[in-house]
Structures are given as structure tokens and as C-alpha cells.
Design a protein around this motif. Sequence first.
Motif, short mmCIF file in Angstrom:
data_model
loop_
_atom_site.label_atom_id
_atom_site.label_comp_id
_atom_site.label_asym_id
_atom_site.label_seq_id
_atom_site.Cartn_x
_atom_site.Cartn_y
_atom_site.Cartn_z
N ILE A 61 0.84 -1.20 0.00
CA ILE A 61 0.00 0.00 0.00
C ILE A 61 0.88 1.25 0.00
O ILE A 61 0.59 2.23 -0.70
CB ILE A 61 -0.97 -0.01 1.20
CG1 ILE A 61 -2.04 -1.06 1.02
CG2 ILE A 61 -1.59 1.37 1.42
CD1 ILE A 61 -2.98 -0.83 -0.15
N GLY A 62 1.96 1.23 0.77
CA GLY A 62 2.89 2.36 0.78
C GLY A 62 3.48 2.61 -0.60
O GLY A 62 3.59 3.76 -1.04
N GLN A 63 3.83 1.53 -1.31
CA GLN A 63 4.37 1.67 -2.66
C GLN A 63 3.32 2.22 -3.62
O GLN A 63 3.64 3.05 -4.47
CB GLN A 63 4.89 0.33 -3.17
CG GLN A 63 6.17 -0.10 -2.51
CD GLN A 63 6.62 -1.47 -2.99
OE1 GLN A 63 5.81 -2.29 -3.43
NE2 GLN A 63 7.91 -1.73 -2.87
N VAL A 64 2.09 1.76 -3.49
CA VAL A 64 1.01 2.26 -4.34
C VAL A 64 0.90 3.77 -4.20
O VAL A 64 0.86 4.51 -5.19
CB VAL A 64 -0.34 1.59 -3.99
CG1 VAL A 64 -1.51 2.33 -4.63
CG2 VAL A 64 -0.34 0.13 -4.43
N ARG A 65 0.88 4.23 -2.97
CA ARG A 65 0.70 5.67 -2.73
C ARG A 65 1.91 6.47 -3.20
O ARG A 65 1.76 7.54 -3.79
CB ARG A 65 0.41 5.90 -1.25
CG ARG A 65 -0.95 5.34 -0.89
CD ARG A 65 -1.29 5.45 0.55
NE ARG A 65 -2.61 4.85 0.78
CZ ARG A 65 -3.01 4.37 1.92
NH1 ARG A 65 -2.22 4.42 2.98
NH2 ARG A 65 -4.21 3.84 2.05
N GLU A 66 3.11 5.94 -2.98
CA GLU A 66 4.32 6.63 -3.41
C GLU A 66 4.39 6.71 -4.94
O GLU A 66 4.68 7.77 -5.51
CB GLU A 66 5.56 5.91 -2.87
CG GLU A 66 6.85 6.57 -3.26
CD GLU A 66 8.08 5.82 -2.76
OE1 GLU A 66 9.19 6.25 -3.11
OE2 GLU A 66 7.94 4.81 -2.05
N MET A 67 4.11 5.60 -5.62
CA MET A 67 4.17 5.58 -7.08
C MET A 67 3.09 6.47 -7.68
O MET A 67 3.33 7.15 -8.69
CB MET A 67 4.03 4.15 -7.62
CG MET A 67 5.19 3.24 -7.29
SD MET A 67 6.81 3.86 -7.83
CE MET A 67 7.55 4.26 -6.26
N HIS A 88 6.10 5.33 -17.90
CA HIS A 88 6.94 5.65 -16.75
C HIS A 88 7.15 4.36 -15.95
O HIS A 88 6.20 3.61 -15.72
CB HIS A 88 6.25 6.71 -15.88
CG HIS A 88 7.15 7.37 -14.90
ND1 HIS A 88 7.73 6.71 -13.85
CD2 HIS A 88 7.57 8.65 -14.81
CE1 HIS A 88 8.46 7.53 -13.14
NE2 HIS A 88 8.38 8.73 -13.71
N PRO A 89 8.38 4.07 -15.52
CA PRO A 89 8.63 2.86 -14.72
C PRO A 89 7.80 2.79 -13.44
O PRO A 89 7.47 1.70 -12.96
CB PRO A 89 10.12 2.95 -14.39
CG PRO A 89 10.70 3.85 -15.41
CD PRO A 89 9.61 4.80 -15.80
N ALA A 90 7.41 3.93 -12.90
CA ALA A 90 6.58 3.93 -11.69
C ALA A 90 5.23 3.28 -11.95
O ALA A 90 4.62 2.73 -11.02
CB ALA A 90 6.40 5.35 -11.17
N GLY A 91 4.76 3.31 -13.19
CA GLY A 91 3.49 2.68 -13.53
C GLY A 91 3.54 1.17 -13.36
O GLY A 91 2.57 0.55 -12.90
N VAL A 92 4.65 0.57 -13.72
CA VAL A 92 4.82 -0.88 -13.56
C VAL A 92 4.89 -1.23 -12.07
O VAL A 92 4.27 -2.21 -11.63
CB VAL A 92 6.10 -1.36 -14.30
CG1 VAL A 92 6.35 -2.83 -14.06
CG2 VAL A 92 6.00 -1.04 -15.78
N ILE A 93 5.63 -0.45 -11.31
CA ILE A 93 5.74 -0.68 -9.87
C ILE A 93 4.37 -0.51 -9.21
O ILE A 93 3.98 -1.31 -8.36
CB ILE A 93 6.78 0.26 -9.24
CG1 ILE A 93 8.17 -0.02 -9.83
CG2 ILE A 93 6.80 0.13 -7.72
CD1 ILE A 93 9.21 1.02 -9.50
N LEU A 94 3.64 0.50 -9.63
CA LEU A 94 2.29 0.75 -9.10
C LEU A 94 1.39 -0.45 -9.36
O LEU A 94 0.71 -0.94 -8.44
CB LEU A 94 1.69 2.01 -9.74
CG LEU A 94 0.23 2.29 -9.41
CD1 LEU A 94 0.07 2.71 -7.96
CD2 LEU A 94 -0.29 3.38 -10.33
#
Length: 131
Positions: A61-67, A88-94
Motif C-alpha cells: 500500500i505504501g508503494q502504491v501511494r508513493e508511485m 513511466h517505470p513507476a506505472g509498472v511498480i504501481l
Amino acid sequence: MKGTKPHLRTDSAAMKRAPAVPKWLSADAKREWKRILPDLIERRILTDADLGSLENYCIAIGQVREMERILQTEGHVYGAESGLLKRHPAGVILSDAMTRARLLAVEMGLTPVSRSRPAIRDDDEEDSLLD
């Protein structure tokens, strides 16, 4: 649904008090820990064995909010050196973090559907259903 609903019981090993928030969690993960823990303790379903799953859920959940914050600031695409737009690479992480959070939320009974399912039955009642 006809018939009687199964008798649910709490786990005898369930925690009676909330454990401290792990210091190494991100600020977003700590907020999620504090948000969901009272409900898990009240329902008496959280045991020591579940803490790893709880930590992993809060991390996801923390990663979702950060990304999501990164994507809102930087956008979902960027211009590559070739001139083409790339995700954006953050989209994959999200996306990965959302999937992990959803799966862990179901395991811990944090979704409406998972809360409505019988989790634990008395052994005697389960045996009587088979007769």
C-alpha cells in the motif's frame, strides 16, 4: 442461501493488543498499519504468524501511494531518446504493488467479499455438515 450459517469462532492465538508499528516501514505504510490494525485486533483474527503478511500488505500500500504521487507529478509517460513516448517505470511498480496489496487484503479479510466468507468453523459443525 438455505440452512444455518456456520458458527464462526475467533482464533485462540489471536493478538489482544496491537503490536508496535515497525520503524523501518515507510510513512505511507505506517499510516496503513495504524489504519487497519484496530479492526484486525477487534475481529481477533491476527496472530504472530500473520505479521509478515500484514507488513507486506502495508509495504505494498505504501508503494502504491508513493508511485501514484510520482506519476501525478511526472506523468505516466516520458519521451525516450528515440523520441517515442514510453511508460513511466513507476506505472509498472504501481501495478505490481496494487496486485500484491489486493491479494494480501483478501487473505487478511480486508475486503467486503472476504469478510463475508466464513473463515473458521467449529470442527463439530463441519463434521455434521458432511453427515
